[in-house]
Design a protein around this motif. Structure first.
Motif, PDB file in Angstrom:
ATOM      1  N   SER A 168      26.840  19.980 101.300  1.00 33.86           N
ATOM      2  CA  SER A 168      26.266  20.170  99.852  1.00 33.86           C
ATOM      3  C   SER A 168      25.445  21.571 100.248  1.00 33.86           C
ATOM      4  O   SER A 168      25.553  22.316  99.242  1.00 33.86           O
ATOM      5  N   ILE A 183      25.675  17.372  93.399  1.00 32.21           N
ATOM      6  CA  ILE A 183      26.654  16.584  92.677  1.00 32.21           C
ATOM      7  C   ILE A 183      27.940  16.829  93.343  1.00 32.21           C
ATOM      8  O   ILE A 183      28.775  15.542  93.366  1.00 32.21           O
ATOM      9  N   GLU A 187      30.401  13.218  93.733  1.00 37.04           N
ATOM     10  CA  GLU A 187      31.459  13.264  92.933  1.00 37.04           C
ATOM     11  C   GLU A 187      32.785  13.326  93.546  1.00 37.04           C
ATOM     12  O   GLU A 187      33.742  12.613  93.418  1.00 37.04           O
ATOM     13  N   PHE A 193      27.977   6.977  93.276  1.00 34.81           N
ATOM     14  CA  PHE A 193      26.552   7.312  93.380  1.00 34.81           C
ATOM     15  C   PHE A 193      25.896   6.778  94.556  1.00 34.81           C
ATOM     16  O   PHE A 193      25.778   5.349  94.614  1.00 34.81           O
ATOM     17  N   LEU A 198      22.127  11.239  97.616  1.00 38.62           N
ATOM     18  CA  LEU A 198      21.688  12.325  96.638  1.00 38.62           C
ATOM     19  C   LEU A 198      20.388  13.085  96.861  1.00 38.62           C
ATOM     20  O   LEU A 198      20.441  14.198  96.882  1.00 38.62           O
ATOM     21  N   VAL A 386      32.086  16.707  86.182  1.00 38.59           N
ATOM     22  CA  VAL A 386      30.651  16.850  86.516  1.00 38.59           C
ATOM     23  C   VAL A 386      30.370  18.043  87.073  1.00 38.59           C
ATOM     24  O   VAL A 386      29.610  19.045  86.967  1.00 38.59           O
ATOM     25  N   THR A 387      30.809  18.257  88.522  1.00 36.06           N
ATOM     26  CA  THR A 387      30.673  19.326  89.241  1.00 36.06           C
ATOM     27  C   THR A 387      31.211  20.828  88.749  1.00 36.06           C
ATOM     28  O   THR A 387      30.298  21.586  88.788  1.00 36.06           O
TER      29      THR A 387
END
Length: 526
Positions: A168, A183, A187, A193, A198, A386-387
């Motif tokens: 990330s 995200i 994803e 999730f 997160l 979404v990403t």
């Protein structure tokens, strides 16, 4: 109880403390990953500036300098081949490798990967290959995460979280996009999730982005900050753009795999010379179409400021597409992330110009289609809508266009799904495992993995007692989180919608177990 089993027991019984520790370790990994990726980006910028000056000199000096440059490209080919041969995990994008590590199907020597990926990436992209810095940055961050885990003596359970934090942070530092980095971990890397993933990923991404801003400033990567908001009456054009880009994304995946297959059949050509094919092609392009060289960050910015002719845009699209295929197919360190966005941007610019010329749309919205097509193309190829939407929003600074970005991204996603196109990184990972002659299921080992899976509304598990549920083999339900409460599961404990199940399993069975649990808990993997 042995020391290792006792450590696993401590993790499970002190889950809240474990999550807090991951948060602080994520900050540390974000700091180290940010520094490493900043160095990577700075060297790439220097290499690209040097390349531009070199081509300018070759235009005005004697042919001897040109001959020396092409000889240097052949030598670079040998060096890149040597790096990949010594450390195979340093070749290619880096994202499929990270996915394989998190799935327990691949292993990585973190220090060798950092050295090989860093040097190889700078040489390959700096020499002009159509490759991106983002995939390598993700793998560099993952290697930092593994390195921190090994140096601190962490368990393998914890190591995978730290690798995710590094991934990330690597993406966030490469793109100045901290939210997209977090995200992306959910994803694309984990495909579910997880609150633990997160929070730790956000901590790592934000820290890495802060480091990046100290060197590169707070401006977005692409200069599209003054885009007007697209009126609702033009959304029909947006839907049709999503359909077209969705098809083009499927074509991208098909061509990429075919290119890799062609390279694998070139048995008459020594492996040391295979990278010379794109390097020498890039050497020629440097004289006739230099815009196609490198990742393409400057080309995307140019599309927002310069109006190219339709013929020039088509030429750039075709050449960039083919050069990306040839560059990535050679197997040298470098990703397809940024070239993919460039191809999408060019396709969006072509679409916008056609709509303006033939359907009389207001030309001020052409830039919108450039931005939207990047998100759609990424979504179609990677299948991570979404990403894609959040990434392009952060990279362009166009925060008022989220609805349009999601609309075009979901349209492209549906098209690619209807055409049964798989995510490109999954395809590349599957191909890599087959080439390594690895079975789909690895032999059992002692490494353990913790999965967090939510029970969705309407799940068949809701209201049932644990003893009445047919659980998948090779897994153990070790905890249930219900809101802020953490329950110890017993046979008569009932499961309800909204519960988060904490499951312990072997690395070798984790993907099979997750797939089964997603089904019975009512999840749809993202």
């Amino acid at each position: 109880m042995c020391a290792k089993s006792k450590s696993i027991y401590n993790v499970l019984t002190r889950w809240r403390d474990f999550r807090l520790k991951l948060l602080f370790e994520g900050i540390l990994i974000g700091l180290l990953s940010g520094i490493l990726v900043v160095m990577f980006r700075l060297l790439l910028e220097k290499a690209e500036l040097l390349r531009e000056k070199l081509y300018a000199l070759m235009h005005v000096t004697s042919p001897l300098l040109t001959v020396m440059w092409f000889i240097a490209l052949v030598l670079i080919s040998y060096i890149l081949s040597f790096i990949v041969r010594k450390e195979p995990m340093a070749g290619g994008s880096g994202i499929p490798q990270v996915k394989g590590i998190l799935m327990g199907k691949l292993k990585m020597n973190w220090l060798r990967v950092i050295i090989g990926k860093f040097i190889g990436g700078v040489m390959a992209i700096g020499a002009g290959l159509s490759l991106g810095r983002e995939g390598p940055s993700v793998q560099l961050g993952a290697a930092v995460g593994q390195g921190v885990s090994r140096l601190l003596g962490r368990l393998r359970i914890e190591e995978k979280y730290l690798i995710t934090c590094g991934s990330s942070a690597g993406l966030a530092a490469a793109f100045n996009a901290p939210l997209a980095g977090a995200i992306f971990a959910l994803e694309e890397l984990h495909k579910n999730f997880s609150p633990v993933v997160l929070t730790s990923a956000v901590a790592a991404s934000l820290t890495a982005d802060l480091v990046t801003q100290q060197f590169f400033g707070q401006k977005p990567i692409f200069d599209f900050s003054i885009l007007p908001t697209l009126p609702i009456k033009y959304y029909f054009y947006l839907i049709s753009l999503g359909v077209i880009i969705g098809i083009l994304g499927v074509v991208f995946n098909w061509f990429l795999i075919r290119t890799l297959q062609i390279y694998s059949k070139l048995t008459w050509l020594p492996d040391q010379l295979k990278p010379a094919i794109p390097l020498l092609a890039g050497g020629i392009l440097g004289f006739v179409l230099p815009e196609a060289l490198g990742g393409g960050n400057n080309l995307i910015n140019a599309l927002g400021q310069v109006r190219y002719s339709l013929l020039m845009l088509v030429l750039l699209l075709v050449v960039k597409f083919l050069f990306t295929m040839v560059s990535y197919g050679s197997g040298v360190p470098g990703g397809i992330f940024l070239p993919m966005l460039v191809i999408g941007a060019l396709a969006g610019d072509i679409y916008g110009n056609v709509v303006v010329q033939y359907l009389h749309m207001n030309p001020q919205y052409i830039g919108n289609f450039v931005v939207f097509a990047m998100a759609a193309y990424f979504t179609s190829v990677v299948k991570a809508p979404v990403t894609g939407s959040i990434l392009i929003m952060e990279m362009t600074g166009s925060f008022s266009h989220l609805f349009a970005l999601v609309t075009v991204s979901m349209t492209a996603y549906i098209v690619s799904d209807v055409l049964k196109s798989k995510p490109v990184y999954d395809i590349l990972l599957e191909r890599s495992l087959k080439r390594r002659k690895m079975a789909v299921d690895l032999p059992e080992d002692s490494n353990k993995c913790i999965s967090e899976i939510s029970v969705c509304v309407g799940s068949t598990l809701s209201g049932k007692r644990i003893r009445d549920i047919e659980w998948p083999p090779h897994c153990l339900l070790v905890g249930i989180r219900r809101g802020e409460a953490e329950l110890i599961p017993r046979g008569d404990t009932r499961i309800y919608s909204g519960d988060c199940l904490i499951v312990l399993s072997d690395d070798s069975h984790v993907m099979q177990i997750r797939s089964t649990l997603y089904l019975i808990t009512g999840n749809v993997t993202i």
